[in-house]
Write an enzyme that holds these catalytic residues in place. Structure first.
Site, PDB file in Angstrom:
ATOM      1  N   GLY A 115      -7.526  -3.574   6.729  1.00 55.45           N
ATOM      2  CA  GLY A 115      -7.920  -2.483   7.686  1.00 55.45           C
ATOM      3  C   GLY A 115      -8.884  -3.122   8.775  1.00 55.45           C
ATOM      4  O   GLY A 115      -8.604  -2.278   9.794  1.00 55.45           O
ATOM      5  N   ARG A 153     -11.473 -14.222  -2.059  1.00 56.88           N
ATOM      6  CA  ARG A 153     -12.394 -13.373  -1.789  1.00 56.88           C
ATOM      7  C   ARG A 153     -13.577 -14.139  -2.222  1.00 56.88           C
ATOM      8  O   ARG A 153     -14.742 -13.777  -1.448  1.00 56.88           O
ATOM      9  CB  ARG A 153     -12.242 -11.785  -1.862  1.00 56.88           C
ATOM     10  CG  ARG A 153     -11.529 -11.323  -0.934  1.00 56.88           C
ATOM     11  CD  ARG A 153     -11.229  -9.768  -1.457  1.00 56.88           C
ATOM     12  NE  ARG A 153     -10.367  -9.217  -0.337  1.00 56.88           N
ATOM     13  CZ  ARG A 153      -9.565  -7.966  -0.174  1.00 56.88           C
ATOM     14  NH1 ARG A 153     -10.162  -7.035  -1.479  1.00 56.88           N
ATOM     15  NH2 ARG A 153      -9.127  -7.413   0.552  1.00 56.88           N
ATOM     16  N   GLY A 158      -3.055  -6.908   4.373  1.00 52.87           N
ATOM     17  CA  GLY A 158      -2.684  -7.499   2.892  1.00 52.87           C
ATOM     18  C   GLY A 158      -1.328  -8.019   2.663  1.00 52.87           C
ATOM     19  O   GLY A 158      -1.141  -9.167   2.201  1.00 52.87           O
ATOM     20  N   LYS A 168       5.341   2.029   7.799  1.00 51.33           N
ATOM     21  CA  LYS A 168       5.154   3.534   8.257  1.00 51.33           C
ATOM     22  C   LYS A 168       4.720   3.255   9.963  1.00 51.33           C
ATOM     23  O   LYS A 168       3.807   2.586  10.256  1.00 51.33           O
ATOM     24  CB  LYS A 168       4.204   4.256   7.678  1.00 51.33           C
ATOM     25  CG  LYS A 168       4.663   4.810   6.554  1.00 51.33           C
ATOM     26  CD  LYS A 168       3.711   5.894   5.989  1.00 51.33           C
ATOM     27  CE  LYS A 168       4.415   6.495   4.483  1.00 51.33           C
ATOM     28  NZ  LYS A 168       3.486   7.479   4.020  1.00 51.33           N
TER      29      LYS A 168
HETATM   30  P1  ADP Z   1       0.112  -4.910   5.853  1.00 52.95           P
HETATM   31  O1  ADP Z   1      -0.336  -4.636   4.569  1.00 52.95           O
HETATM   32  O2  ADP Z   1       0.351  -6.275   5.944  1.00 52.95           O
HETATM   33  O3  ADP Z   1      -0.737  -4.312   6.817  1.00 52.95           O
HETATM   34  P2  ADP Z   1       2.078  -3.051   5.712  1.00 52.95           P
HETATM   35  O4  ADP Z   1       1.147  -2.397   4.249  1.00 52.95           O
HETATM   36  O5  ADP Z   1       2.120  -1.998   6.910  1.00 52.95           O
HETATM   37  O6  ADP Z   1       1.752  -4.473   5.744  1.00 52.95           O
HETATM   38  O7  ADP Z   1       3.559  -2.951   5.251  1.00 52.95           O
HETATM   39  C1  ADP Z   1       4.262  -3.563   4.189  1.00 52.95           C
HETATM   40  C2  ADP Z   1       5.063  -2.999   3.355  1.00 52.95           C
HETATM   41  O8  ADP Z   1       6.249  -2.434   4.203  1.00 52.95           O
HETATM   42  C3  ADP Z   1       5.585  -3.817   2.415  1.00 52.95           C
HETATM   43  O9  ADP Z   1       5.451  -3.100   1.143  1.00 52.95           O
HETATM   44  C4  ADP Z   1       7.172  -3.727   2.581  1.00 52.95           C
HETATM   45  O10 ADP Z   1       8.040  -3.666   1.451  1.00 52.95           O
HETATM   46  C5  ADP Z   1       7.194  -2.584   3.360  1.00 52.95           C
HETATM   47  N1  ADP Z   1       8.641  -2.494   4.145  1.00 52.95           N
HETATM   48  C6  ADP Z   1       8.828  -3.278   5.327  1.00 52.95           C
HETATM   49  N2  ADP Z   1      10.148  -3.002   5.656  1.00 52.95           N
HETATM   50  C7  ADP Z   1      10.759  -2.338   4.964  1.00 52.95           C
HETATM   51  C8  ADP Z   1      12.048  -1.659   4.769  1.00 52.95           C
HETATM   52  N3  ADP Z   1      12.996  -2.011   5.498  1.00 52.95           N
HETATM   53  N4  ADP Z   1      12.141  -0.599   3.782  1.00 52.95           N
HETATM   54  C9  ADP Z   1      11.369  -0.429   2.904  1.00 52.95           C
HETATM   55  N5  ADP Z   1       9.930  -0.914   2.875  1.00 52.95           N
HETATM   56  C10 ADP Z   1       9.861  -1.856   3.899  1.00 52.95           C
END
Ligand code: ADP
Ligand code: MG
Length: 404
Positions: A380, A39, A357, A200
């Site tokens: 975000g 960054r 992230g 989620k």
């Molecule tokens: P980003 O930051 O790229 O937008 P998210 O924050 O939405 O991504 O999601 C990432 C998280 O989702 C990670 O911490 C990962 O461990 C979790 N994750 C993905 N699949 C699973 C799973 N099957 N069980 C538990 N956690 C999961």
């Protein structure tokens, strides 16, 4: 053509002028040191531009979540030496983002000197987007530059409201992010494929709805996919899911069918009875998950399906890992799918765009980040842009009156 002024629209000679530039120095720390300087590097072209024009440069940023009060661990003092390393010059520090002392320090700068101002979030007015605070922040300055794309989805004082009080311009990195998003995703070369994963469904629902409007193929992975498996009436054992969101999942599946969007959900999964590094894991078809097991990754058949879909696509947009990638071996499907995407992009067959992230961390783990056509620095902000929302930081630059 840009809808907002950029650095090229600033006066040729900025000597004696104070420019406040919003950067994103919300940097990851490990043992008291900055662990990733990406960054800071992103802000370098704009800082060097302002230095060449002889400006007095004040850098504004947030750092962590101090919730409107001074918190010593979240002082931007801790990042000064990392910033100096990348800028390759001395960086002075003001112990408050506002106030008479800070104003004096700003006006006392020589041409091209840089002053880093203390964490804007030490004041409640920052996150509240308080116009009075924004005005006080703007007071010592002649110009405002926003170069923090990753904070542009916030309607905060230093990211958006301040633009009401100063002639305001987009920095190079913000400009580059928006032009990449426009070039690759506004009218994407089809077929368009999206991969959405993560923890989620609730945080990605708007994204899914908006992607359904334009994608030809939509892959849903990660823990989010578990809620879809539940919606299909399958037993997912102890897996992370949001049973209260089953109806949302059903709606997405129906809408995909209506819109002729090919939905790819896991056909097989990797399960374990405990969520721990190197836990004993097994591949199971989705209808054979046992009650003491949890789904932690997508299986090899699913990865094959995703790879085949990538071969049929021209543009790929990716947000969210396909499994719990931080804990081996549950990184496998994310890394394999990312490597395949990287290979297609390198061969010029696929335009690969990614953001988020954790997604970026996973692509770095797969060592294919440089093969992607474009990786956003915004988590975000990238998501909200994809959702079709207006980014307040960008809107504030676009809505300036011409007298500015
Ligand atoms: P980003 O930051 O790229 O937008 P998210 O924050 O939405 O991504 O999601 C990432 C998280 O989702 C990670 O911490 C990962 O461990 C979790 N994750 C993905 N699949 C699973 C799973 N099957 N069980 C538990 N956690 C999961
Ligand atoms: Mg995340």
């Amino acid at each position: 053509m840009n809808l907002f002024p950029t650095l090229d629209d600033m006066p040729e000679n900025l000597s004696g002028k104070i420019v406040l530039m919003r950067v994103d120095f919300n940097l990851p720390m490990r043992d008291g040191f900055v662990s990733d300087k990406t960054r800071i590097r992103a802000a370098l072209p704009s800082i060097q531009f302002l230095q060449k024009r002889g400006a007095k440069i004040g850098l504004l940023s947030h750092f962590g979540k101090p919730k409107g009060q001074a918190v010593e661990e979240l002082s931007l003092r801790h990042v000064i030496s990392a910033v100096q390393d990348i800028l390759d010059c001395e960086v002075k520090f003001a112990s408050d983002a506002i106030g008479a002392e800070t104003a004096k320090q700003l006006s006392g700068l020589a041409a091209a000197e840089v002053l880093l101002l203390e964490n804007t979030r030490f004041h409640p007015g920052e996150e509240n987007g308080d116009p009075e605070f924004a005005e006080v922040l703007a007071k010592p300055a002649d110009f405002y530059v926003n170069d923090a794309f990753s904070a542009a989805h916030r309607a905060h004082a230093s990211t958006s409201v301040i633009a009401q009080f100063l002639p305001s311009f987009a920095g190079r990195s913000l400009e580059k992010e928006l032009s990449n998003l426009q070039t690759y995703l506004e009218t994407p070369a089809g077929p368009l494929m999206a991969v959405v994963g993560g923890a989620k469904i609730s945080t990605k629902i708007t994204l899914l709805e908006s992607l359904l409007e334009k994608t030809d193929i939509l892959v849903i992975g990660g823990a989010m996919a578990n809620s879809f498996l539940l919606a299909k009436g399958l037993d997912i054992g102890k897996s992370l899911a949001q049973p209260e969101k089953i109806n949302l999942a059903k709606r997405i599946m129906e809408k995909a069918a209506e819109k002729n969007c090919e939905l790819i959900l896991p056909s097989d999964v990797v399960v374990a009875t405990e969520f721990a590094a190197h836990a004993t894991s097994r591949v199971r078809p989705i209808d054979a998950i046992r009650s003491d097991e949890m789904v932690l990754d997508a299986g090899p058949d699913t990865v094959d399906q995703i790879a085949a879909a990538m071969e049929r696509s021209r543009t790929l947009v990716w947000n969210g890992p396909l499994g719990a990638f931080e804990v081996p071996p549950f990184h496998t499907s994310t890394v394999e799918a990312a490597q395949f995407a990287g290979k297609c992009a390198r061969a010029g067959k696929l335009i690969g765009v990614a953001g988020g992230g954790d997604t970026v961390a996973a692509l770095n783990m797969a060592q294919i980040a440089e093969d992607f056509t474009y990786i956003s620095t915004g988590g975000g902000a990238f998501l909200e842009w994809l959702e079709g929302r207006v980014l307040p930081g960008v809107a504030a630059l676009a809505s300036q009156t011409t007298e500015n």
